[in-house]
Write an enzyme that holds these catalytic residues in place. Structure first.
Site, PDB file in Angstrom:
ATOM      1  N   CYS A  89      25.698 102.815 -47.853  1.00 64.32           N
ATOM      2  CA  CYS A  89      27.021 102.614 -47.296  1.00 64.32           C
ATOM      3  C   CYS A  89      27.588 101.853 -48.289  1.00 64.32           C
ATOM      4  O   CYS A  89      27.060 101.180 -49.384  1.00 64.32           O
ATOM      5  CB  CYS A  89      26.998 101.695 -46.066  1.00 64.32           C
ATOM      6  N   ARG A  95      29.215 106.952 -51.345  1.00 70.04           N
ATOM      7  CA  ARG A  95      28.098 106.325 -50.918  1.00 70.04           C
ATOM      8  C   ARG A  95      27.893 106.497 -49.528  1.00 70.04           C
ATOM      9  O   ARG A  95      26.925 106.182 -48.938  1.00 70.04           O
ATOM     10  CB  ARG A  95      28.058 104.561 -51.420  1.00 70.04           C
ATOM     11  N   TRP A 106      27.504 105.702 -44.102  1.00 69.76           N
ATOM     12  CA  TRP A 106      26.298 106.740 -44.212  1.00 69.76           C
ATOM     13  C   TRP A 106      25.309 106.432 -43.026  1.00 69.76           C
ATOM     14  O   TRP A 106      24.766 105.572 -43.187  1.00 69.76           O
ATOM     15  CB  TRP A 106      25.675 106.802 -45.438  1.00 69.76           C
ATOM     16  N   ASN A 136      25.245  97.103 -45.390  1.00 67.38           N
ATOM     17  CA  ASN A 136      24.754  97.958 -46.050  1.00 67.38           C
ATOM     18  C   ASN A 136      23.031  97.826 -46.183  1.00 67.38           C
ATOM     19  O   ASN A 136      22.714  96.790 -46.646  1.00 67.38           O
ATOM     20  CB  ASN A 136      25.169  98.245 -47.649  1.00 67.38           C
ATOM     21  N   GLY A 137      22.338  98.727 -45.470  1.00 67.44           N
ATOM     22  CA  GLY A 137      21.047  98.463 -45.529  1.00 67.44           C
ATOM     23  C   GLY A 137      20.345  98.858 -43.983  1.00 67.44           C
ATOM     24  O   GLY A 137      21.037  99.394 -43.124  1.00 67.44           O
ATOM     25  N   GLU A 156      15.179 121.586 -60.816  1.00 67.17           N
ATOM     26  CA  GLU A 156      16.494 121.062 -60.723  1.00 67.17           C
ATOM     27  C   GLU A 156      17.779 122.057 -60.352  1.00 67.17           C
ATOM     28  O   GLU A 156      18.538 121.710 -59.629  1.00 67.17           O
ATOM     29  CB  GLU A 156      16.512 120.394 -62.059  1.00 67.17           C
ATOM     30  N   LYS A 158      20.110 121.628 -57.236  1.00 68.52           N
ATOM     31  CA  LYS A 158      21.557 121.523 -57.442  1.00 68.52           C
ATOM     32  C   LYS A 158      22.370 122.682 -56.497  1.00 68.52           C
ATOM     33  O   LYS A 158      23.206 122.310 -55.583  1.00 68.52           O
ATOM     34  CB  LYS A 158      21.903 121.720 -58.682  1.00 68.52           C
ATOM     35  N   GLU A 183      21.907 121.176 -52.985  1.00 65.30           N
ATOM     36  CA  GLU A 183      22.760 120.050 -52.659  1.00 65.30           C
ATOM     37  C   GLU A 183      24.297 120.146 -52.258  1.00 65.30           C
ATOM     38  O   GLU A 183      24.804 119.912 -51.319  1.00 65.30           O
ATOM     39  CB  GLU A 183      22.518 119.348 -53.938  1.00 65.30           C
ATOM     40  N   HIS A 219       0.801 134.185 -56.365  1.00 65.29           N
ATOM     41  CA  HIS A 219      -0.167 133.408 -55.418  1.00 65.29           C
ATOM     42  C   HIS A 219       0.647 133.070 -54.220  1.00 65.29           C
ATOM     43  O   HIS A 219       0.069 132.007 -53.538  1.00 65.29           O
ATOM     44  CB  HIS A 219      -0.765 132.208 -56.206  1.00 65.29           C
ATOM     45  N   LYS A 242      25.122 108.835 -52.664  1.00 64.29           N
ATOM     46  CA  LYS A 242      24.984 108.690 -54.101  1.00 64.29           C
ATOM     47  C   LYS A 242      23.620 107.770 -54.381  1.00 64.29           C
ATOM     48  O   LYS A 242      22.840 108.369 -55.152  1.00 64.29           O
ATOM     49  CB  LYS A 242      26.102 108.247 -54.872  1.00 64.29           C
TER      50      LYS A 242
END
Length: 609
Positions: free
Chosen positions: A2, A27, A74, A98-99, A483, A487, A490, A506, A604
């Site tokens: 947050c 955030r 968040w 925040n936490g 990566e 992306k 995301e 496989h 983020k």
């Protein structure tokens, strides 16, 4: 997860708080709120949604307020709603947090038994109730706040106001990031520097278990672990990021701006050490004895930084001939890692506040490993707690989907790999010079790769309706395939997976059906013929092959679409191969109408476990 912002001073706090929350929206952005004081008690405004929604519930005629705290959320406990939005209040005390308070259920049961009534489903609401309860017993605000901290389990950064002290903010940090800003007859608190960069460039990075009292005239920091008061004036750090670095500067999104900032970010990261990479080892306090006898190197990271770590694994093994063990940070501390005497541990974290990476670093440190962090934020927790720091010079990264931080991390790791190889006598002087020369050219080659932007945008138009996408790579480009897939997932919400190309037969090849896009990284190296065989495998089963290569003529009859990148040393090909994958994901997401800078369910900086 947050964002917190606070202001106490002589200016009108309201526009400062709103501006700060907008800059922290990366955030968290499922609800927002603020509390302000104007001499007539504390007024709280909050709502589900983004900052623009919060602005809609604040009265237009709200008078001048000199003190306030704000929050953008968040969700971790309780669904996104106005009811669960911060600030939370009880008995004239308001709190932003925040936490995570891990023992909040136990605390809540006790408070309810004492007659407290709760209005939210959050863990945070126990905090104002606890403070208010202490004040009813005759404690001052300072004493009430200080008393509850040892009783809270978990991680938290807190901003606190009380109606009994109209022009004062209390700030507490334990595990979650919190910075203090020093202005002219004004002080600020924030989860990150971007929130208050337009108002000051002088910051104090609050340390764990410190409590701060802020008024317009003074700032006082007290240690909660028995060390008493701390002088703040000798701890002020001047941050050289300009306010405009947090603006889009004409780009449609922060992500696109940051993709285009990669040449500068890589250049700035390697610039100090490119001529003498071995001196980097001295800067990191890695002694000759340690590096010559280094038996194993451990690297832990999360998300995109984990992919940078995998690239480093190939580089360091090849150049310095050191065994490298890479692990996802969230798994590392629970795996009972074996760290032998003389092992080196490297954490990689853009923010320096990633909870899982910090926990892994602390685990390694507890086992007596030498710790180095690769980090982008000066004064962050990772930087302070590690034995030494290798800073990337990417500048502020706002977009949730990391781009320039990744290439900067890879650049820093290149320098480390070359420095270790020189120190250990693996490379000759001429080989080292050649590598340094090739690495120095990478920023220009990234610039050339970015010129493919329009071509990639047109390719993206043909992929809007894909439901699945596979990314294949071999060797050092396998992490780049991962990566690229990350992306796409995301920001466009298209299911994608990155695989080692040799693993297709496989199992994953069963997923191939007519028209499924398969992005193949096919640079000219000693694995090129193997990659061609993998292309044949998926083409034979109806896949649409999109190849990224530095030699398109060799793929004219193999791939359906080809994106050409410049040629470079095989170990540096990840720098160039990742650029088209970033742009491809970006354009697909934009064309689909997705929120590129704030993708759903993501934040983020993941500052809780």
């Amino acid at each position: 997860m947050c964002g917190i912002v606070g202001y106490v001073g002589r200016e009108n706090a309201l526009p400062i708080l709103i501006d700060g929350l907008k800059r922290l929206e990366y955030r968290g952005y499922d609800s927002a709120g603020l509390a302000c004081q104007n001499g007539n008690g504390i007024q709280v405004y909050k709502t589900k949604g983004k900052i623009k929604d919060l602005q809609g519930v604040i009265p237009k005629d709200l008078s001048h307020v000199s003190t306030g705290i704000g929050h953008t959320r968040w969700a971790t406990h309780g669904v996104p709603s106005t009811q669960n939005a911060h600030p939370h209040s009880a008995g004239g005390v308001v709190v932003v947090h925040n936490g995570i308070i891990e023992n909040y259920r136990e605390l809540k049961r006790h408070l309810i038994s004492e007659g407290c009534e709760f209005s939210s489903d959050t863990d945070t609401e126990v905090i104002p109730h606890m403070i208010s309860s202490n004040m009813k017993r005759g404690l001052s605000v300072y004493e009430a706040v200080k008393e509850i901290i040892p009783r809270l389990s978990g991680t938290f950064a807190l901003g606190i106001m009380s109606e009994t002290e109209p022009h004062t903010i209390y700030a507490v940090r334990k595990g979650s990031p919190l910075v203090l800003g020093c202005g002219e007859q004004a002080f600020f608190i924030a989860s990150d520097t971007p929130a208050i960069l337009p108002y000051t460039n002088r910051f104090i990075f609050l340390e764990d278990e410190q409590l701060c009292i802020l008024t317009s005239e003074n700032l006082e920091i007290t240690s909660l672990n028995g060390k008493g008061s701390v002088s703040y004036r000798d701890r002020v750090v001047a941050v050289d990021w300009s306010p405009c670095i947090a603006e889009k500067e004409g780009f449609e999104h922060f992500m696109l701006k940051e993709i285009y900032e990669q040449p500068a970010a890589v250049h700035n990261t390697i610039g100090e050490w490119i001529d003498h990479p071995e001196r980097l080892l001295e800067e990191l306090n890695l002694t000759l004895k340690m590096t010559i006898g280094l038996g194993r190197l451990h690297i832990a990271a999360c998300g995109t930084s984990y992919h940078a770590a995998l690239v480093a694994q190939y580089m360091i093994r090849n150049l310095a001939r050191i065994p490298v063990h890479v692990e996802i940070a969230s798994e590392y501390r629970y795996s009972n890692p074996i760290i032998e005497h003389g092992n080196l541990f490297i954490s990689i974290t853009q923010s320096g506040e990633t909870a899982d990476t910090l926990a892994a670093q602390r685990e390694a440190k507890s086992k007596n490993a030498k710790t180095v962090t690769i980090c982008n934020v000066v004064g962050s927790t990772a930087a302070r707690e590690a034995d030494s720091v290798l800073y990337t010079r990417a500048g502020l990264e706002i977009g949730v989907a990391s781009t320039k931080a990744f290439t900067s991390q890879v650049a820093a790791l290149c320098l480390l790999a070359i420095g270790l190889s020189v120190r250990r006598g693996i490379l000759s002087l001429s080989e080292t010079k050649g590598l340094r020369s090739q690495l120095a050219k990478i920023p220009d080659l990234i610039e050339k790769t970015l010129m493919k932007n329009e071509e990639i945008r047109e390719l993206a138009r043909t992929l809007l309706y894909a439901k699945d996408c596979l990314y294949l790579g071999r060797g050092i480009n396998y992490p780049i395939a991962m990566e690229g897939a990350l992306k796409l997932k995301e920001i466009s919400y298209i299911h994608a997976e990155g695989y080692p190309a040799g693993e297709m037969k496989h199992g994953p090849i069963a997923l191939i059906e007519q028209g499924v896009p398969v992005v193949v990284l096919a640079p000219i190296n000693d694995l090129f013929e193997k990659v061609l065989s993998n292309i044949e495998e998926v083409k034979a089963r109806g896949a649409r092959v999109i190849a990224v290569t530095d030699e398109p003529d060799l793929l004219l009859n193999k791939a359906d679409d080809i994106i050409q990148v410049p040629a470079t040393h095989p170990l540096f090909s990840p720098f160039l191969n990742v650029i088209p994958l970033q742009l491809l994901a970006y354009h697909i997401a934009v064309l689909k109408g997705c929120d590129v800078d704030q993708p759903r369910n993501l934040a983020k900086s993941v500052t809780v476990e």
